[in-house]
Design a protein around this motif. Structure first.
Motif, PDB file in Angstrom:
ATOM      1  N   MET A   1      37.833  17.280  67.959  1.00 33.96           N
ATOM      2  CA  MET A   1      36.315  17.791  67.421  1.00 33.96           C
ATOM      3  C   MET A   1      36.902  18.097  65.823  1.00 33.96           C
ATOM      4  SD  MET A   1      34.332  20.144  70.379  1.00 33.96           S
ATOM      5  CE  MET A   1      33.753  21.240  69.702  1.00 33.96           C
ATOM      6  N   LYS A   2      35.340  18.540  65.202  1.00 32.59           N
ATOM      7  CA  LYS A   2      35.744  19.085  63.825  1.00 32.59           C
ATOM      8  C   LYS A   2      33.920  20.115  62.895  1.00 32.59           C
ATOM      9  CE  LYS A   2      35.231  16.546  59.122  1.00 32.59           C
ATOM     10  NZ  LYS A   2      34.726  17.056  58.518  1.00 32.59           N
ATOM     11  N   VAL A   3      34.780  20.664  62.357  1.00 30.10           N
ATOM     12  CA  VAL A   3      34.186  22.003  61.948  1.00 30.10           C
ATOM     13  C   VAL A   3      33.158  20.792  61.562  1.00 30.10           C
ATOM     14  CG1 VAL A   3      33.452  23.966  60.686  1.00 30.10           C
ATOM     15  CG2 VAL A   3      35.764  23.608  62.643  1.00 30.10           C
ATOM     16  N   ASN A   4      31.841  21.389  61.337  1.00 29.42           N
ATOM     17  CA  ASN A   4      30.682  20.931  60.083  1.00 29.42           C
ATOM     18  C   ASN A   4      30.530  21.276  59.275  1.00 29.42           C
ATOM     19  OD1 ASN A   4      28.060  20.354  58.836  1.00 29.42           O
ATOM     20  ND2 ASN A   4      27.256  19.842  60.294  1.00 29.42           N
ATOM     21  N   VAL A   5      31.693  21.501  57.919  1.00 31.70           N
ATOM     22  CA  VAL A   5      31.700  22.181  56.696  1.00 31.70           C
ATOM     23  C   VAL A   5      30.783  22.862  56.545  1.00 31.70           C
ATOM     24  CG1 VAL A   5      32.914  23.143  54.739  1.00 31.70           C
ATOM     25  CG2 VAL A   5      33.872  21.428  56.138  1.00 31.70           C
ATOM     26  N   SER A   6      29.167  21.633  56.362  1.00 28.98           N
ATOM     27  CA  SER A   6      28.139  22.084  55.361  1.00 28.98           C
ATOM     28  C   SER A   6      27.156  22.992  56.581  1.00 28.98           C
ATOM     29  CB  SER A   6      27.260  20.531  55.516  1.00 28.98           C
ATOM     30  OG  SER A   6      27.182  20.068  56.974  1.00 28.98           O
ATOM     31  N   ASN A   7      26.953  23.255  57.854  1.00 28.57           N
ATOM     32  CA  ASN A   7      26.526  23.862  58.573  1.00 28.57           C
ATOM     33  C   ASN A   7      27.745  25.214  58.643  1.00 28.57           C
ATOM     34  OD1 ASN A   7      25.075  22.406  58.949  1.00 28.57           O
ATOM     35  ND2 ASN A   7      25.307  22.185  60.932  1.00 28.57           N
ATOM     36  N   THR A   8      28.435  25.692  58.310  1.00 22.63           N
ATOM     37  CA  THR A   8      29.487  26.771  57.614  1.00 22.63           C
ATOM     38  C   THR A   8      29.069  27.720  57.178  1.00 22.63           C
ATOM     39  OG1 THR A   8      31.103  25.565  58.869  1.00 22.63           O
ATOM     40  CG2 THR A   8      31.758  27.538  58.341  1.00 22.63           C
ATOM     41  N   LYS A   9      28.808  28.841  56.553  1.00 22.69           N
ATOM     42  CA  LYS A   9      29.011  29.428  55.529  1.00 22.69           C
ATOM     43  C   LYS A   9      29.679  31.295  56.193  1.00 22.69           C
ATOM     44  CE  LYS A   9      25.099  27.380  54.606  1.00 22.69           C
ATOM     45  NZ  LYS A   9      25.939  25.981  55.260  1.00 22.69           N
ATOM     46  N   ALA A  10      30.273  31.854  54.559  1.00 21.92           N
ATOM     47  CA  ALA A  10      30.834  32.312  54.473  1.00 21.92           C
ATOM     48  C   ALA A  10      30.173  33.968  54.306  1.00 21.92           C
ATOM     49  CB  ALA A  10      32.184  32.100  53.881  1.00 21.92           C
ATOM     50  N   MET A  11      30.596  34.830  54.612  1.00 22.21           N
ATOM     51  CA  MET A  11      29.710  36.211  53.309  1.00 22.21           C
ATOM     52  C   MET A  11      30.628  36.875  53.441  1.00 22.21           C
ATOM     53  SD  MET A  11      26.134  38.636  54.761  1.00 22.21           S
ATOM     54  CE  MET A  11      24.732  37.157  54.612  1.00 22.21           C
ATOM     55  N   VAL A  12      30.630  38.250  52.318  1.00 24.28           N
ATOM     56  CA  VAL A  12      31.211  39.018  51.609  1.00 24.28           C
ATOM     57  C   VAL A  12      30.684  40.239  52.144  1.00 24.28           C
ATOM     58  CG1 VAL A  12      33.551  39.902  50.501  1.00 24.28           C
ATOM     59  CG2 VAL A  12      33.386  37.433  50.734  1.00 24.28           C
ATOM     60  N   PHE A  13      31.509  41.220  52.661  1.00 24.40           N
ATOM     61  CA  PHE A  13      30.830  42.882  51.952  1.00 24.40           C
ATOM     62  C   PHE A  13      31.528  43.312  51.553  1.00 24.40           C
ATOM     63  CE2 PHE A  13      27.996  40.473  55.910  1.00 24.40           C
ATOM     64  CZ  PHE A  13      27.325  40.988  55.881  1.00 24.40           C
ATOM     65  N   GLU A  14      31.040  44.288  50.469  1.00 29.81           N
ATOM     66  CA  GLU A  14      32.542  45.053  49.923  1.00 29.81           C
ATOM     67  C   GLU A  14      31.128  46.521  49.914  1.00 29.81           C
ATOM     68  OE1 GLU A  14      36.023  42.708  48.011  1.00 29.81           O
ATOM     69  OE2 GLU A  14      33.691  42.036  47.226  1.00 29.81           O
ATOM     70  N   ARG A  15      33.063  47.415  49.486  1.00 29.71           N
ATOM     71  CA  ARG A  15      32.704  48.926  49.098  1.00 29.71           C
ATOM     72  C   ARG A  15      31.985  48.765  47.942  1.00 29.71           C
ATOM     73  NH1 ARG A  15      34.699  52.515  53.730  1.00 29.71           N
ATOM     74  NH2 ARG A  15      33.817  51.491  55.188  1.00 29.71           N
ATOM     75  N   SER A  16      32.735  47.903  46.638  1.00 23.45           N
ATOM     76  CA  SER A  16      33.189  48.079  45.372  1.00 23.45           C
ATOM     77  C   SER A  16      31.310  47.690  44.766  1.00 23.45           C
ATOM     78  CB  SER A  16      34.729  48.019  45.393  1.00 23.45           C
ATOM     79  OG  SER A  16      34.638  47.117  45.327  1.00 23.45           O
ATOM     80  N   LYS A  17      31.422  47.697  43.782  1.00 24.83           N
ATOM     81  CA  LYS A  17      30.528  47.279  43.023  1.00 24.83           C
ATOM     82  C   LYS A  17      31.061  45.483  42.803  1.00 24.83           C
ATOM     83  CE  LYS A  17      27.513  50.717  41.397  1.00 24.83           C
ATOM     84  NZ  LYS A  17      27.368  51.392  40.175  1.00 24.83           N
ATOM     85  N   SER A  18      32.149  45.482  42.594  1.00 30.42           N
ATOM     86  CA  SER A  18      32.967  44.013  42.380  1.00 30.42           C
ATOM     87  C   SER A  18      32.658  43.245  43.108  1.00 30.42           C
ATOM     88  CB  SER A  18      34.176  44.413  41.110  1.00 30.42           C
ATOM     89  OG  SER A  18      35.098  44.511  42.671  1.00 30.42           O
ATOM     90  N   THR A  19      33.123  41.997  42.784  1.00 27.77           N
ATOM     91  CA  THR A  19      33.026  41.428  43.825  1.00 27.77           C
ATOM     92  C   THR A  19      34.208  40.466  44.151  1.00 27.77           C
ATOM     93  OG1 THR A  19      30.706  41.109  44.333  1.00 27.77           O
ATOM     94  CG2 THR A  19      31.641  39.228  45.427  1.00 27.77           C
ATOM     95  N   THR A  20      34.844  40.250  45.614  1.00 34.03           N
ATOM     96  CA  THR A  20      36.126  39.763  45.486  1.00 34.03           C
ATOM     97  C   THR A  20      35.824  37.688  45.580  1.00 34.03           C
ATOM     98  OG1 THR A  20      37.239  41.168  46.571  1.00 34.03           O
ATOM     99  CG2 THR A  20      37.622  39.221  46.731  1.00 34.03           C
ATOM    100  N   GLU A  21      36.736  37.374  43.886  1.00 32.27           N
ATOM    101  CA  GLU A  21      35.817  35.839  44.274  1.00 32.27           C
ATOM    102  C   GLU A  21      37.605  35.483  44.959  1.00 32.27           C
ATOM    103  OE1 GLU A  21      33.967  34.553  42.686  1.00 32.27           O
ATOM    104  OE2 GLU A  21      33.115  36.040  42.029  1.00 32.27           O
ATOM    105  N   SER A  22      37.155  34.270  45.980  1.00 33.99           N
ATOM    106  CA  SER A  22      38.387  33.800  46.610  1.00 33.99           C
ATOM    107  C   SER A  22      37.191  32.769  47.946  1.00 33.99           C
ATOM    108  CB  SER A  22      38.135  34.772  47.471  1.00 33.99           C
ATOM    109  OG  SER A  22      38.317  35.374  48.982  1.00 33.99           O
ATOM    110  N   ASP A  23      37.419  31.502  47.631  1.00 31.11           N
ATOM    111  CA  ASP A  23      37.393  30.542  48.514  1.00 31.11           C
ATOM    112  C   ASP A  23      37.629  30.308  49.762  1.00 31.11           C
ATOM    113  OD1 ASP A  23      35.196  29.777  45.954  1.00 31.11           O
ATOM    114  OD2 ASP A  23      37.131  28.264  45.282  1.00 31.11           O
ATOM    115  N   ILE A  24      36.739  30.180  50.738  1.00 34.48           N
ATOM    116  CA  ILE A  24      37.462  29.527  52.010  1.00 34.48           C
ATOM    117  C   ILE A  24      37.330  27.796  52.391  1.00 34.48           C
ATOM    118  CG2 ILE A  24      36.764  30.308  54.604  1.00 34.48           C
ATOM    119  CD1 ILE A  24      38.054  32.352  53.075  1.00 34.48           C
ATOM    120  N   ASN A  25      38.135  28.120  52.711  1.00 34.31           N
ATOM    121  CA  ASN A  25      38.041  26.203  53.262  1.00 34.31           C
ATOM    122  C   ASN A  25      38.427  25.890  54.256  1.00 34.31           C
ATOM    123  OD1 ASN A  25      37.956  25.778  49.703  1.00 34.31           O
ATOM    124  ND2 ASN A  25      40.236  26.788  49.747  1.00 34.31           N
TER     125      ASN A  25
END
Length: 91
Positions: free
Chosen positions: A57-81
């Motif tokens: 089978m194959k993951v449908n990447v267009s229907n896949t989402k990533a969400m980051v929750f962080e306590r600090s005000k800055s946001t980690t910049e990183s891509d999930i592939n």
């Protein structure tokens, strides 16, 4: 798509809730994967993708989402592939 729970069982990742570590939530046709870091999430996504590929089978990447929750005000910049396709990041 179901992840073989044995694939994630031994992986020491997820979110600690009291004495329990939650790695993923499985629904009828969806799943939520928890990780303490973007790097940890990428590792778990890779394991999930490997499990799916074993079932031809194959993951449908267009229907896949990533969400980051962080306590600090800055946001980690990183891509999930997945298979060199970037997963859309939700804000």
């Amino acid at each position: 798509m179901d992840v073989d729970l044995c694939d994630l069982k031994e992986y020491e990742c997820g979110q600690r809730m009291d004495e329990m570590s939650v790695k993923c939530l499985l629904y009828v046709d969806d799943q939520v994967i928890f990780a303490p870091s973007a790097c940890g999430l990428q590792v778990m996504v890779n394991k999930m993708n490997d499990s799916v590929k074993k079932k031809c089978m194959k993951v449908n990447v267009s229907n896949t989402k990533a969400m980051v929750f962080e306590r600090s005000k800055s946001t980690t910049e990183s891509d999930i592939n997945i298979e060199a396709e970037r997963v859309e990041r939700m804000i």
